[in-house]
Write a protein that holds these residues in place. Structure first.
Motif, PDB file in Angstrom:
ATOM      1  N   ASP A  13      -2.863  14.935  -1.584  1.00  0.00           N
ATOM      2  CA  ASP A  13      -2.818  15.823  -2.628  1.00  0.00           C
ATOM      3  C   ASP A  13      -2.081  15.394  -3.997  1.00  0.00           C
ATOM      4  O   ASP A  13      -1.303  16.277  -4.371  1.00  0.00           O
ATOM      5  CB  ASP A  13      -1.954  17.018  -2.032  1.00  0.00           C
ATOM      6  CG  ASP A  13      -3.029  17.718  -1.070  1.00  0.00           C
ATOM      7  OD1 ASP A  13      -4.150  17.765  -1.088  1.00  0.00           O
ATOM      8  OD2 ASP A  13      -2.369  18.342  -0.112  1.00  0.00           O
ATOM      9  N   GLY A  14      -2.357  14.287  -4.263  1.00  0.00           N
ATOM     10  CA  GLY A  14      -1.782  13.903  -5.720  1.00  0.00           C
ATOM     11  C   GLY A  14      -0.364  13.482  -5.575  1.00  0.00           C
ATOM     12  O   GLY A  14      -0.072  13.171  -6.882  1.00  0.00           O
ATOM     13  N   PHE A  33       0.746  -1.262   0.113  1.00  0.00           N
ATOM     14  CA  PHE A  33       0.013   0.021  -0.057  1.00  0.00           C
ATOM     15  C   PHE A  33       0.733   1.245   0.038  1.00  0.00           C
ATOM     16  O   PHE A  33       1.993   1.427   0.656  1.00  0.00           O
ATOM     17  CB  PHE A  33      -0.780   0.095   1.042  1.00  0.00           C
ATOM     18  CG  PHE A  33      -1.649  -1.051   1.314  1.00  0.00           C
ATOM     19  CD1 PHE A  33      -2.886  -1.150   0.382  1.00  0.00           C
ATOM     20  CD2 PHE A  33      -1.361  -2.094   2.055  1.00  0.00           C
ATOM     21  CE1 PHE A  33      -3.549  -2.380   0.679  1.00  0.00           C
ATOM     22  CE2 PHE A  33      -2.291  -3.314   2.256  1.00  0.00           C
ATOM     23  CZ  PHE A  33      -3.559  -3.297   1.483  1.00  0.00           C
ATOM     24  N   THR A  34       0.514   2.187  -0.520  1.00  0.00           N
ATOM     25  CA  THR A  34       1.118   3.563  -0.599  1.00  0.00           C
ATOM     26  C   THR A  34       0.004   4.514  -0.259  1.00  0.00           C
ATOM     27  O   THR A  34      -1.063   4.639  -1.172  1.00  0.00           O
ATOM     28  CB  THR A  34       1.815   3.732  -1.932  1.00  0.00           C
ATOM     29  OG1 THR A  34       2.190   2.660  -2.621  1.00  0.00           O
ATOM     30  CG2 THR A  34       2.852   4.753  -1.914  1.00  0.00           C
ATOM     31  N   SER A  82      -5.396  13.130  -9.782  1.00  0.00           N
ATOM     32  CA  SER A  82      -4.491  12.604  -8.898  1.00  0.00           C
ATOM     33  C   SER A  82      -4.747  12.973  -7.345  1.00  0.00           C
ATOM     34  O   SER A  82      -4.652  12.626  -6.372  1.00  0.00           O
ATOM     35  CB  SER A  82      -3.293  12.961  -9.079  1.00  0.00           C
ATOM     36  OG  SER A  82      -3.119  14.348  -9.085  1.00  0.00           O
ATOM     37  N   LYS A  83      -5.544  14.202  -7.056  1.00  0.00           N
ATOM     38  CA  LYS A  83      -5.822  14.780  -5.946  1.00  0.00           C
ATOM     39  C   LYS A  83      -7.089  13.758  -5.270  1.00  0.00           C
ATOM     40  O   LYS A  83      -7.099  14.068  -4.179  1.00  0.00           O
ATOM     41  CB  LYS A  83      -6.534  16.205  -5.990  1.00  0.00           C
ATOM     42  CG  LYS A  83      -5.115  17.130  -6.340  1.00  0.00           C
ATOM     43  CD  LYS A  83      -5.407  18.314  -5.580  1.00  0.00           C
ATOM     44  CE  LYS A  83      -4.228  19.286  -5.533  1.00  0.00           C
ATOM     45  NZ  LYS A  83      -3.407  19.255  -6.778  1.00  0.00           N
ATOM     46  N   VAL A 105      -3.210   3.700  -2.881  1.00  0.00           N
ATOM     47  CA  VAL A 105      -3.018   2.819  -3.930  1.00  0.00           C
ATOM     48  C   VAL A 105      -2.400   1.477  -3.415  1.00  0.00           C
ATOM     49  O   VAL A 105      -1.714   1.366  -2.501  1.00  0.00           O
ATOM     50  CB  VAL A 105      -1.789   3.586  -4.737  1.00  0.00           C
ATOM     51  CG1 VAL A 105      -1.366   2.697  -5.925  1.00  0.00           C
ATOM     52  CG2 VAL A 105      -2.431   4.687  -5.456  1.00  0.00           C
ATOM     53  N   GLN A 153      -4.189   9.171 -12.024  1.00  0.00           N
ATOM     54  CA  GLN A 153      -3.521  10.176 -11.601  1.00  0.00           C
ATOM     55  C   GLN A 153      -3.430  11.293 -12.781  1.00  0.00           C
ATOM     56  O   GLN A 153      -2.930  12.297 -12.275  1.00  0.00           O
ATOM     57  CB  GLN A 153      -2.144   9.564 -10.909  1.00  0.00           C
ATOM     58  CG  GLN A 153      -1.261   9.319 -12.470  1.00  0.00           C
ATOM     59  CD  GLN A 153       0.354   8.801 -11.963  1.00  0.00           C
ATOM     60  OE1 GLN A 153       0.269   8.694 -10.688  1.00  0.00           O
ATOM     61  NE2 GLN A 153       0.991   8.872 -12.836  1.00  0.00           N
ATOM     62  N   ARG A 154      -3.711  11.055 -13.769  1.00  0.00           N
ATOM     63  CA  ARG A 154      -3.376  12.130 -14.887  1.00  0.00           C
ATOM     64  C   ARG A 154      -4.388  13.237 -14.392  1.00  0.00           C
ATOM     65  O   ARG A 154      -4.008  14.441 -14.710  1.00  0.00           O
ATOM     66  CB  ARG A 154      -3.677  11.635 -16.370  1.00  0.00           C
ATOM     67  CG  ARG A 154      -2.345  11.380 -17.004  1.00  0.00           C
ATOM     68  CD  ARG A 154      -2.575  10.818 -18.383  1.00  0.00           C
ATOM     69  NE  ARG A 154      -2.178   9.265 -18.316  1.00  0.00           N
ATOM     70  CZ  ARG A 154      -2.680   8.321 -18.991  1.00  0.00           C
ATOM     71  NH1 ARG A 154      -3.759   8.689 -19.891  1.00  0.00           N
ATOM     72  NH2 ARG A 154      -2.502   7.189 -19.133  1.00  0.00           N
ATOM     73  N   ARG A 170      -4.384   3.394 -11.070  1.00  0.00           N
ATOM     74  CA  ARG A 170      -3.828   4.493 -10.380  1.00  0.00           C
ATOM     75  C   ARG A 170      -3.166   5.109 -11.781  1.00  0.00           C
ATOM     76  O   ARG A 170      -3.164   6.560 -11.964  1.00  0.00           O
ATOM     77  CB  ARG A 170      -2.438   3.968  -9.627  1.00  0.00           C
ATOM     78  CG  ARG A 170      -1.970   5.132  -8.841  1.00  0.00           C
ATOM     79  CD  ARG A 170      -0.758   5.488  -9.424  1.00  0.00           C
ATOM     80  NE  ARG A 170       0.293   4.430  -9.452  1.00  0.00           N
ATOM     81  CZ  ARG A 170       1.252   4.465 -10.336  1.00  0.00           C
ATOM     82  NH1 ARG A 170       1.418   5.391 -11.183  1.00  0.00           N
ATOM     83  NH2 ARG A 170       2.168   3.291 -10.263  1.00  0.00           N
ATOM     84  N   ILE A 191      -7.032  10.506  -5.250  1.00  0.00           N
ATOM     85  CA  ILE A 191      -6.633   9.292  -4.891  1.00  0.00           C
ATOM     86  C   ILE A 191      -6.150   9.317  -3.608  1.00  0.00           C
ATOM     87  O   ILE A 191      -5.094  10.239  -2.950  1.00  0.00           O
ATOM     88  CB  ILE A 191      -5.493   8.782  -5.610  1.00  0.00           C
ATOM     89  CG1 ILE A 191      -5.972   8.767  -7.170  1.00  0.00           C
ATOM     90  CG2 ILE A 191      -4.908   7.533  -5.189  1.00  0.00           C
ATOM     91  CD1 ILE A 191      -4.803   8.363  -8.018  1.00  0.00           C
ATOM     92  N   TRP A 216      -1.518   8.023  -0.425  1.00  0.00           N
ATOM     93  CA  TRP A 216      -1.720   9.362  -1.398  1.00  0.00           C
ATOM     94  C   TRP A 216      -2.351  10.731  -0.379  1.00  0.00           C
ATOM     95  O   TRP A 216      -3.182  10.476  -0.130  1.00  0.00           O
ATOM     96  CB  TRP A 216      -2.274   9.193  -2.680  1.00  0.00           C
ATOM     97  CG  TRP A 216      -1.416   8.598  -3.690  1.00  0.00           C
ATOM     98  CD1 TRP A 216      -0.602   7.185  -3.337  1.00  0.00           C
ATOM     99  CD2 TRP A 216      -1.194   8.734  -5.214  1.00  0.00           C
ATOM    100  NE1 TRP A 216      -0.127   6.803  -4.680  1.00  0.00           N
ATOM    101  CE2 TRP A 216      -0.259   7.798  -5.659  1.00  0.00           C
ATOM    102  CE3 TRP A 216      -1.412   9.854  -5.964  1.00  0.00           C
ATOM    103  CZ2 TRP A 216       0.205   7.528  -6.740  1.00  0.00           C
ATOM    104  CZ3 TRP A 216      -0.965   9.871  -7.119  1.00  0.00           C
ATOM    105  CH2 TRP A 216      -0.007   8.552  -7.781  1.00  0.00           C
ATOM    106  N   SER A 236       3.030  12.299 -14.164  1.00  0.00           N
ATOM    107  CA  SER A 236       2.781  12.702 -15.518  1.00  0.00           C
ATOM    108  C   SER A 236       2.993  14.076 -15.472  1.00  0.00           C
ATOM    109  O   SER A 236       3.023  14.721 -14.316  1.00  0.00           O
ATOM    110  CB  SER A 236       1.580  12.271 -15.778  1.00  0.00           C
ATOM    111  OG  SER A 236       0.465  12.831 -14.882  1.00  0.00           O
TER     112      SER A 236
END
Lengths: 61, 294
Positions: free
Chosen positions: A49-50, A44-45, B143-144, B149, B139-140, B135, B146, A47, A61
């Motif tokens: 604020d993006g 798990f990661t 992303s805010k 993950v 995320q493109r 993801r 999410i 997140w 990206s």
């Protein structure tokens, strides 16, 4: 309030621990098969604020 | 001479770049190289198809056993007629995909559904991505949204431990959702799946449900424990369905890729033979005209 919830566990943790103990208590020939079901690779990661909060950082990206 | 090869240009141009097509010999070599690489690709796609076919049979067998777990948990929500509160719309969407690609549109169809929701109301919805693919797409733009993950999903068949770890992570991530849903691919048959949603509810909305009294001897503690467990079993079920759809879809995708490669090999072989014949004819003409000029 049950004892395990007072200790800060939720039902999932509680039942996972119970399941692990049960698998360990099985006879050897059943144990091998049951231990395979215990494997878990998921990671798990979090997140915020993006952005991912842990390294290695996934390429943005 | 260039004029004669010019007649073949449309055929060759389909497969080769214009710059490569200078003389007969060069083209011949390029075509044979291309032919070899397409053949190798076909070998790869064929073996990937075999692998996913084996994985698919296992996934389907597992799914049959996992279905009652998911159906049972779903029925509880239906029977109790739980409704999400309208005034505090804090939503959570769980996208069940995997890390692996090359399997048709399974991941994109999930993401498309979520993107539809997010484009209506991006502020109150948070997304949990299970698998790198969702993801990578989400995320493109979003992303805010999410908050969590999960990866390393999809190499091995999902286990209940995976699902319970995921549940623990969702419950511990600190986001208090009032309602939510799991978006997953429901496996129908080898050739079809459909993207579906399963609702999730918070403790308050379950306790406020009008028909909760159909269930006997419930207190807050039991409901909370059950909700945690049902989230885990719904996720487990969704992951199993997702894995099965993914493998079957990969099987079809790889089958199509092998067929396309077969078609390309046919065309390239034809071009190759024609070009070779043209080169032979040209050399013969050169020899004969040289001999007659003597």
């Amino acid at each position: 309030m049950t004892a395990w919830r007072a200790a800060g566990l939720n039902y999932i943790n509680y039942s996972t621990i119970a399941a692990r103990l049960l698998r360990q208590a099985l006879k050897p020939d059943f144990k091998v098969e049951a231990m395979k079901r215990e494997a878990s690779q998921i990671k798990f990661t979090p997140w915020i604020d993006g952005k991912s909060q842990k390294l290695p950082k996934p390429k943005s990206s | 001479m260039i004029g004669r090869f010019g007649a073949m240009a449309p055929l060759v141009a389909q497969n080769l770049q214009q710059s490569q097509q200078q003389r007969g010999m060069a083209t011949l070599k390029h075509i044979s190289m291309r032919l070899k690489s397409v053949k190798n690709i076909q070998k790869i796609t064929q073996s990937m198809k075999m692998v996913s076919a084996a994985k698919y049979t296992r996934a389907e067998r597992d799914l049959k056993q996992a279905r009652p777990i998911g159906e049972g948990s779903k029925l509880f929500y239906e029977k109790a007629e739980i409704e999400s509160p309208v005034e505090k719309p804090k939503k959570l969407i769980i996208a069940v995909t995997s890390d692996r690609g090359l399997c048709g549109a399974v991941h994109t169809s999930i993401v498309r559904q979520i993107r539809g929701e997010l484009s209506n109301d991006a502020d109150n919805i948070k997304v949990v991505c299970v698998g790198d693919k969702s993801r990578a797409i989400l995320q493109r733009l979003y992303s805010k949204n999410i908050i969590l993950v999960a990866n390393e999903v999809g190499r091995l068949p999902p286990t209940f431990n995976d699902a319970s770890k995921l549940t623990a992570a969702i419950l511990n991530c600190g986001y208090e959702f009032t309602s939510g849903k799991i978006v997953y691919n429901r496996f129908k048959s080898v050739v079809s799946y459909s993207t579906q949603e399963m609702p999730l509810f918070s403790l308050e909305s379950v306790q406020a449900a009008p028909k909760l009294s159909v269930y006997d001897s419930l207190d807050a503690d039991v409901i909370q424990s059950y909700l945690e467990f049902s989230l885990a079993s719904l996720l487990f079920y969704a992951m199993k369905e997702g894995a099965c759809s993914e493998q079957s879809s990969r099987m079809t995708a790889m089958d199509n890729a092998s067929k396309n490669a077969e078609e390309m090999i046919g065309k390239l072989t034809l071009t190759f033979n024609r070009t070779r014949q043209a080169v032979i004819t040209r050399e013969l003409i050169e020899i004969i005209s040289g001999a007659s000029a003597l």
